[in-house]
Design an enzyme around this catalytic site. Structure first.
Site, short mmCIF file in Angstrom:
data_model
loop_
_atom_site.label_atom_id
_atom_site.label_comp_id
_atom_site.label_asym_id
_atom_site.label_seq_id
_atom_site.Cartn_x
_atom_site.Cartn_y
_atom_site.Cartn_z
N CYS A 129 0.69 -1.02 0.12
CA CYS A 129 0.00 -0.07 -0.01
C CYS A 129 0.80 1.40 0.07
CB CYS A 129 -1.04 0.22 1.32
SG CYS A 129 -1.77 -1.52 1.33
N HIS A 254 -2.99 6.86 2.42
CA HIS A 254 -3.29 5.77 2.17
C HIS A 254 -4.75 5.41 2.87
CE1 HIS A 254 -4.07 1.55 1.14
NE2 HIS A 254 -3.63 1.20 2.45
N ASN A 284 -10.14 -0.30 0.74
CA ASN A 284 -8.63 -0.25 0.62
C ASN A 284 -8.29 -0.78 -0.85
OD1 ASN A 284 -5.90 -0.65 0.88
ND2 ASN A 284 -6.18 -1.48 3.02
O1 UT7 Z 1 -3.66 -1.64 3.84
C1 UT7 Z 1 -2.90 -2.19 4.67
C2 UT7 Z 1 -3.21 -2.76 5.73
N1 UT7 Z 1 -4.31 -3.13 6.38
C3 UT7 Z 1 -4.81 -2.10 7.25
O2 UT7 Z 1 -4.45 -1.03 7.57
C4 UT7 Z 1 -5.87 -2.79 8.38
C5 UT7 Z 1 -5.77 -2.40 9.75
N2 UT7 Z 1 -6.49 -3.13 10.63
C6 UT7 Z 1 -7.86 -2.68 10.72
O3 UT7 Z 1 -8.42 -1.74 9.87
C7 UT7 Z 1 -8.95 -3.26 11.64
O4 UT7 Z 1 -7.89 -4.09 12.50
C8 UT7 Z 1 -9.95 -4.11 11.06
C9 UT7 Z 1 -11.08 -3.04 10.41
C10 UT7 Z 1 -9.36 -4.92 10.28
C11 UT7 Z 1 -10.64 -4.70 12.18
O5 UT7 Z 1 -11.11 -3.77 13.13
P1 UT7 Z 1 -10.83 -3.84 14.78
O6 UT7 Z 1 -11.44 -2.71 15.31
O7 UT7 Z 1 -9.26 -4.12 14.77
O8 UT7 Z 1 -11.62 -5.13 15.10
P2 UT7 Z 1 -11.05 -6.67 15.76
O9 UT7 Z 1 -10.39 -7.29 15.11
O10 UT7 Z 1 -10.36 -6.19 17.17
O11 UT7 Z 1 -12.37 -7.22 16.16
C12 UT7 Z 1 -13.28 -6.59 17.11
C13 UT7 Z 1 -14.51 -7.56 17.44
C14 UT7 Z 1 -14.41 -8.93 17.78
O12 UT7 Z 1 -15.21 -9.38 18.58
P3 UT7 Z 1 -14.77 -9.51 20.09
O13 UT7 Z 1 -13.74 -10.42 20.13
O14 UT7 Z 1 -14.66 -8.11 20.52
O15 UT7 Z 1 -16.31 -10.08 20.66
C15 UT7 Z 1 -14.39 -9.70 16.29
O16 UT7 Z 1 -14.65 -11.02 16.38
O17 UT7 Z 1 -15.17 -7.42 16.28
C16 UT7 Z 1 -15.66 -8.79 15.63
N3 UT7 Z 1 -15.43 -9.08 14.28
C17 UT7 Z 1 -16.43 -8.61 13.31
N4 UT7 Z 1 -17.70 -8.41 13.62
C18 UT7 Z 1 -18.51 -8.04 12.74
C19 UT7 Z 1 -14.37 -9.13 13.50
N5 UT7 Z 1 -14.68 -9.09 12.24
C20 UT7 Z 1 -15.89 -8.62 12.31
C21 UT7 Z 1 -16.78 -8.45 10.95
N6 UT7 Z 1 -18.11 -8.22 11.48
N7 UT7 Z 1 -16.57 -8.45 9.77
#
Ligand code: UT7
Length: 333
Positions: A129, A254, A284
């Protein structure tokens, strides 16, 4: 920055595949919701050239449709050349930035050069990216050593390497391309400051293997590192340019996650109304995200002659890159 020749962006454009994939579409794949995706990322829809929502597989030829990285790149490149009043024959070097090349061999720049009639050099840059900013800095460097016109394109078909059943990241990615023409002009270089970097020890945070199940990402760790890396890199570029964040007319980050974009802008002290954002509509798009956001801003009259732009991105590797660029067409031909 001292340079033998000045350089300026004289053309820009973007291209997106026609298939729109909404959050409602994503909800048919696994347990998620529109509210969750919008709240966590800002994304409402993305475009896809491949994957479960594209009915027909794209034809193979680079000029036969919008389904491959080369096709998207050629479309954006063609439009950027037209805007600059140039043809492919005028281009000394094509820099194609992508992390989703169509083939292992040859480089995707090869079919794109063929489609655009470019007989100058052609090469791919894969810095994930951060790729487009690596490409822009490289283009300015090439102009500094004598190239007259460099076409820089960021293009991706991430839909082909997305694991569409992985609910932790499949909602993030989109396809598209953005392009700029960097031309030699009399006077100072428009590249006032830059920084590129990689920390290869962080490969396990985000990767896709040959023949694997697609992109795998430790989202939370990438999220945390991305903010710090992007702020640090942008700060270095601002220092090299000898300007303050308050001098920046437009910040083009980005487009990874609106929360990352907001956090970086806030830490740098750049107000929200100076941030270019298309992520709501595109998701993205990796290497393509910065030139798509730049084109959108330029097309919407958000850039004036002499404005300072800050580009900053990060990606798998992990890589990062930033640049301070003075917008303007230089002396007209
Ligand atoms: O371009 C280059 C690189 N990539 C990025 O920049 C991505 C960087 N990371 C992110 O943008 C974020 O980490 C994500 C958007 C991928 C995820 O967001 P998050 O706020 O970090 O969520 P998380 O992984 O901490 O998950 C939070 C909760 C979890 O549930 P519990 O454990 O709190 O009950 C997950 O199981 O959200 C749950 N979860 C979802 N819920 C609904 C994970 N994926 C989903 C989903 N829908 N698709």
């Amino acid at each position: 920055m001292p340079s033998e020749h000045g350089c300026a962006i004289t053309g820009w454009a973007s291209a997106l595949p026609t298939t729109v994939v909404t959050n409602q579409d994503i909800m048919t794949l696994f347990d998620t919701s529109d509210e969750w995706i919008v709240e966590r990322t800002g994304i409402r829809q993305r475009r896809a050239a491949d994957g479960p929502f594209v009915a027909e597989r794209p034809p193979a030829s680079p000029d036969g449709g919008m389904g491959t990285t080369a096709q998207l790149a050629a479309q954006a490149g063609h439009a950027a050349l037209e805007r600059a009043g140039l043809t492919g024959a005028d281009i000394d070097l094509l820099v194609l930035c992508t992390t989703s090349p169509d083939q292992l061999v040859p480089a995707t720049s090869s079919p794109v050069a063929n489609a655009l009639g470019i007989r100058g050099g052609g090469m791919d840059i894969n810095a994930a990216c951060a790729g487009f900013t690596y490409g822009l800095v490289s283009a300015a460097g090439m102009v500094g050593v004598g190239a007259q016109r460099v076409l820089v394109i960021g293009a991706e078909t991430l839909s082909r390497i997305t694991n569409w059943s992985d609910r932790s990241n499949a909602f993030l990615f989109g396809d598209g391309a953005g392009a700029v023409v960097v031309e030699a002009v009399p006077g100072e270089s428009s590249l006032l400051g830059w920084d590129v970097g990689v920390d290869g020890s962080l490969q396990p945070l985000f990767y896709a293997d040959h023949g694997g199940t697609g992109m795998r990402m430790r989202g939370q760790e990438v999220f945390r590192k991305a903010i710090r890396m992007t702020v640090d890199s942008a700060t270095k570029s601002l220092e090299m340019a000898k300007v303050q964040a308050s001098d920046i007319a437009l910040f083009v980050p980005h487009q990874a996650n609106v929360r990352i974009m907001d956090a970086v802008a806030e830490r740098l002290g750049i107000p929200g109304d100076r941030v270019a954002s298309v992520i709501q509509q595109t998701g993205n798009t990796s290497s393509a995200s910065i030139p798509i956001a730049l084109s959108d801003a330029a097309d919407n009259g958000r850039l004036n002659e002499g404005d300072l732009i800050l580009f900053a991105g990060f990606g798998a590797g992990m890589t990062w890159a930033s640049a301070v660029w003075r917008w303007g067409s230089g002396t007209p031909r």
